[in-house]
Enzyme design. Sequence first.
Site, PDB file in Angstrom:
ATOM      1  N   ASP A   7       0.838  -1.201   0.000  1.00 27.95           N
ATOM      2  CA  ASP A   7       0.000   0.000   0.000  1.00 27.95           C
ATOM      3  C   ASP A   7       0.872   1.250   0.000  1.00 27.95           C
ATOM      4  OD1 ASP A   7      -2.217  -1.635   0.191  1.00 27.95           O
ATOM      5  OD2 ASP A   7      -2.287  -1.543   2.378  1.00 27.95           O
ATOM      6  N   TYR A  65       7.255  -9.014   7.645  1.00 27.00           N
ATOM      7  CA  TYR A  65       6.872  -7.618   7.852  1.00 27.00           C
ATOM      8  C   TYR A  65       7.051  -7.256   9.321  1.00 27.00           C
ATOM      9  CZ  TYR A  65       4.510  -7.078   3.303  1.00 27.00           C
ATOM     10  OH  TYR A  65       4.236  -6.973   1.964  1.00 27.00           O
TER      11      TYR A  65
END
Length: 203
Positions: A7, A65
């Site tokens: 994103d 992540y």
Amino acid sequence: MGAGRTDTGVHAREMYAHFDSDTSFDIPTLVHKLNSFLPKDIVIYDIIPVHDDAHSRFDALKRTYEYHIHQFKNPFIDELSWYFHQPLDIDLMNQASQLLFNYTDFECFSKVNTDVNTFDCTIFEAYWKRGKNDQLVFTISANRFLRNMVRSIVGTLINVGLHKITLDDFTKIIESKSREKAGFSVPAHGLYLTKIEYDYINP
């Protein structure tokens, strides 16, 4: 061809892309030339020769992540970490994180109307730890991730840490497969792609 997409606002400490070339070149020279015209927030560290059929996206075995939260106002990291000042029960959030290992279908944490054939992901690790400067860091690794998955998992775990939902509620959210039942999506600027692993690359 990049290893994936994130994103807008998400950071990447490590990212791979592949290209095919019939032209020979000096790797250090090309790295230097690429960095000379790339924008300041992108850097090329190396070019690694791989086999002809290598694919940066489909050959990835594991992606990791991190999500960074700071709990005391700090203007020096405000664009690199999410400021969230409310007290959080980290022990309970870690208990909830361990429940993720019981499942492979994470449709409840995926953006709706996304073009995927399956919502199955294999999670290898998921945990919170306290860092320096009043920071909290959530680390999660999996063979693949759905769109918005990490940010919505973190938002739901935040609700656990605020005692808004119980561990049983967290389990029911996963089993519901409903994005509406999961928590909010945390801001993108606290999220980092930190590692992508391949069986033919050993950085």
